[in-house]
Design an enzyme around this catalytic site. Structure first.
Site, PDB file in Angstrom:
ATOM      1  N   ASN A 158       2.303  -4.090  14.061  1.00 47.00           N
ATOM      2  CA  ASN A 158       1.869  -5.472  14.184  1.00 47.00           C
ATOM      3  C   ASN A 158       1.447  -6.010  12.816  1.00 47.00           C
ATOM      4  O   ASN A 158       0.439  -5.599  12.247  1.00 47.00           O
ATOM      5  CB  ASN A 158       0.701  -5.541  15.179  1.00 47.00           C
ATOM      6  CG  ASN A 158       0.274  -6.952  15.476  1.00 47.00           C
ATOM      7  OD1 ASN A 158       0.101  -7.764  14.591  1.00 47.00           O
ATOM      8  ND2 ASN A 158       0.085  -7.227  16.757  1.00 47.00           N
ATOM      9  N   LYS A 211      -2.129  -7.496  12.575  1.00 48.29           N
ATOM     10  CA  LYS A 211      -3.190  -6.500  12.433  1.00 48.29           C
ATOM     11  C   LYS A 211      -3.222  -5.950  11.015  1.00 48.29           C
ATOM     12  O   LYS A 211      -4.284  -5.768  10.429  1.00 48.29           O
ATOM     13  CB  LYS A 211      -2.986  -5.343  13.415  1.00 48.29           C
ATOM     14  CG  LYS A 211      -3.423  -5.635  14.824  1.00 48.29           C
ATOM     15  CD  LYS A 211      -3.317  -4.380  15.668  1.00 48.29           C
ATOM     16  CE  LYS A 211      -3.618  -4.678  17.124  1.00 48.29           C
ATOM     17  NZ  LYS A 211      -3.517  -3.483  17.966  1.00 48.29           N
ATOM     18  N   ASP A 234      -6.825   0.506  18.946  1.00 51.25           N
ATOM     19  CA  ASP A 234      -6.390   0.036  20.251  1.00 51.25           C
ATOM     20  C   ASP A 234      -7.382  -1.032  20.652  1.00 51.25           C
ATOM     21  O   ASP A 234      -8.594  -0.817  20.618  1.00 51.25           O
ATOM     22  CB  ASP A 234      -6.301   1.144  21.296  1.00 51.25           C
ATOM     23  CG  ASP A 234      -5.388   0.726  22.441  1.00 51.25           C
ATOM     24  OD1 ASP A 234      -4.229   0.361  22.163  1.00 51.25           O
ATOM     25  OD2 ASP A 234      -5.828   0.739  23.587  1.00 51.25           O
ATOM     26  N   SER A 235      -6.863  -2.182  20.967  1.00 55.01           N
ATOM     27  CA  SER A 235      -7.745  -3.307  21.237  1.00 55.01           C
ATOM     28  C   SER A 235      -7.118  -4.198  22.288  1.00 55.01           C
ATOM     29  O   SER A 235      -5.926  -4.102  22.571  1.00 55.01           O
ATOM     30  CB  SER A 235      -7.999  -4.098  19.952  1.00 55.01           C
ATOM     31  OG  SER A 235      -6.780  -4.490  19.362  1.00 55.01           O
ATOM     32  N   PHE A 280      -3.405 -14.238  15.700  1.00 54.06           N
ATOM     33  CA  PHE A 280      -2.293 -13.757  16.515  1.00 54.06           C
ATOM     34  C   PHE A 280      -2.822 -13.388  17.884  1.00 54.06           C
ATOM     35  O   PHE A 280      -4.016 -13.497  18.171  1.00 54.06           O
ATOM     36  CB  PHE A 280      -1.597 -12.564  15.836  1.00 54.06           C
ATOM     37  CG  PHE A 280      -2.465 -11.344  15.703  1.00 54.06           C
ATOM     38  CD1 PHE A 280      -2.353 -10.291  16.601  1.00 54.06           C
ATOM     39  CD2 PHE A 280      -3.410 -11.239  14.691  1.00 54.06           C
ATOM     40  CE1 PHE A 280      -3.156  -9.168  16.482  1.00 54.06           C
ATOM     41  CE2 PHE A 280      -4.217 -10.123  14.570  1.00 54.06           C
ATOM     42  CZ  PHE A 280      -4.090  -9.084  15.468  1.00 54.06           C
ATOM     43  N   GLY A 281      -1.947 -12.952  18.753  1.00 57.00           N
ATOM     44  CA  GLY A 281      -2.362 -12.515  20.087  1.00 57.00           C
ATOM     45  C   GLY A 281      -3.030 -13.626  20.874  1.00 57.00           C
ATOM     46  O   GLY A 281      -2.511 -14.742  20.971  1.00 57.00           O
ATOM     47  N   LYS A 339     -13.313 -15.673  10.729  1.00 56.13           N
ATOM     48  CA  LYS A 339     -13.126 -14.840  11.918  1.00 56.13           C
ATOM     49  C   LYS A 339     -13.525 -13.380  11.691  1.00 56.13           C
ATOM     50  O   LYS A 339     -14.177 -12.769  12.547  1.00 56.13           O
ATOM     51  CB  LYS A 339     -11.653 -14.907  12.350  1.00 56.13           C
ATOM     52  CG  LYS A 339     -11.292 -13.944  13.472  1.00 56.13           C
ATOM     53  CD  LYS A 339      -9.795 -13.889  13.695  1.00 56.13           C
ATOM     54  CE  LYS A 339      -9.422 -12.723  14.586  1.00 56.13           C
ATOM     55  NZ  LYS A 339      -7.990 -12.570  14.762  1.00 56.13           N
ATOM     56  N   HIS A 346     -14.104  -8.628  16.992  1.00 59.00           N
ATOM     57  CA  HIS A 346     -14.190  -7.254  17.473  1.00 59.00           C
ATOM     58  C   HIS A 346     -13.664  -6.279  16.435  1.00 59.00           C
ATOM     59  O   HIS A 346     -14.264  -5.246  16.162  1.00 59.00           O
ATOM     60  CB  HIS A 346     -13.423  -7.110  18.784  1.00 59.00           C
ATOM     61  CG  HIS A 346     -11.996  -7.578  18.713  1.00 59.00           C
ATOM     62  ND1 HIS A 346     -11.630  -8.834  18.250  1.00 59.00           N
ATOM     63  CD2 HIS A 346     -10.829  -6.963  19.035  1.00 59.00           C
ATOM     64  CE1 HIS A 346     -10.314  -8.958  18.303  1.00 59.00           C
ATOM     65  NE2 HIS A 346      -9.806  -7.842  18.769  1.00 59.00           N
ATOM     66  N   ARG A 347     -12.544  -6.635  15.807  1.00 59.36           N
ATOM     67  CA  ARG A 347     -11.946  -5.760  14.803  1.00 59.36           C
ATOM     68  C   ARG A 347     -12.816  -5.709  13.551  1.00 59.36           C
ATOM     69  O   ARG A 347     -13.021  -4.654  12.963  1.00 59.36           O
ATOM     70  CB  ARG A 347     -10.532  -6.249  14.466  1.00 59.36           C
ATOM     71  CG  ARG A 347      -9.730  -5.263  13.652  1.00 59.36           C
ATOM     72  CD  ARG A 347      -8.244  -5.601  13.667  1.00 59.36           C
ATOM     73  NE  ARG A 347      -7.707  -5.385  14.992  1.00 59.36           N
ATOM     74  CZ  ARG A 347      -7.296  -6.368  15.815  1.00 59.36           C
ATOM     75  NH1 ARG A 347      -7.332  -7.622  15.432  1.00 59.36           N
ATOM     76  NH2 ARG A 347      -6.829  -6.082  17.008  1.00 59.36           N
TER      77      ARG A 347
END
Length: 194
Positions: free
Chosen positions: A10, A13, A70-71, A151-152, A174, A179-180
């Site tokens: 990705n 990412k 993994d998210s 993205f996502g 962001k 979370h990341r």
């Protein structure tokens, strides 16, 4: 420069991780840039299990430490779905926009818009025990897409700390609250200790 292989194809990412780690002297490569062309099978039932599966698989094929991620998005009204199936919510190999459209469609009549992004990182170095780092960002699902950054599910998620979606934010806004970003911060704190 130290090289870290990110267990993903990705590009979104990979850009986020390079933004987060580049200033600390790391070069971030995707698995394919490091020479791994396989596709780990995500057969785990949790983010943590899938993160380990990916890290372990790729670490056997590359000469550098591997960081897997993994998210996904967990929506309260959907009993935690899409969860570990976030990338394939609409179908296997779904595009981001397909997943967002499906989410907005199934959420159309829901008044409970609460959701959270979850990220679990697994840092895997040859000969050492894997180390895990988790980040969570709570927020709400919008009723329509807003913004074209990220993205996502970014254009349909508003974090509690803001009124904009992640899709309306610049990466520098962001990353610290995502979370990341939180999982990476925990990872970096751990790296500084070792």
């Amino acid at each position: 420069m130290k090289t870290l292989v990110l267990a993903t194809r990705n590009a979104g990412k990979a850009r986020e991780f390079q933004d987060l780690l580049g200033s600390l002297g790391w070069t971030v490569l995707t698995a394919s840039q490091a020479g791994y062309e396989g596709e780990p099978k995500e057969t785990g039932k949790t983010f943590r299990e899938n993160a380990l599966i990916k890290a372990n698989e790729i670490a056997t094929h590359v000469p550098h430490p591997v960081l897997s991620d993994d998210s996904g998005l967990e929506v309260e009204a959907l009993n935690g779905a899409p969860g570990i199936y976030s990338a394939r919510f609409a179908r296997s190999n779904a595009k981001d926009e397909n997943n967002r459209r499906k989410l907005l469609a199934v959420m159309r009549d829901q008044t409970n818009r609460r959701a959270r992004f979850v990220c679990v990182l697994c840092f895997f170095e040859s000969g050492k025990e894997p180390r895990y780092f988790e980040g969570i960002c709570n927020g709400n699902i919008t009723r329509e897409e807003r913004g074209d950054s990220g993205f996502g599910y970014d254009p349909v998620f508003i974090p509690d700390s803001d009124t904009r979606t992640f899709g309306e934010m610049k990466a520098v806004e962001k990353n610290p609250i995502s979370h990341r970003g939180k999982a990476v911060a925990a990872f970096l704190e751990d790296l500084r200790k070792t």
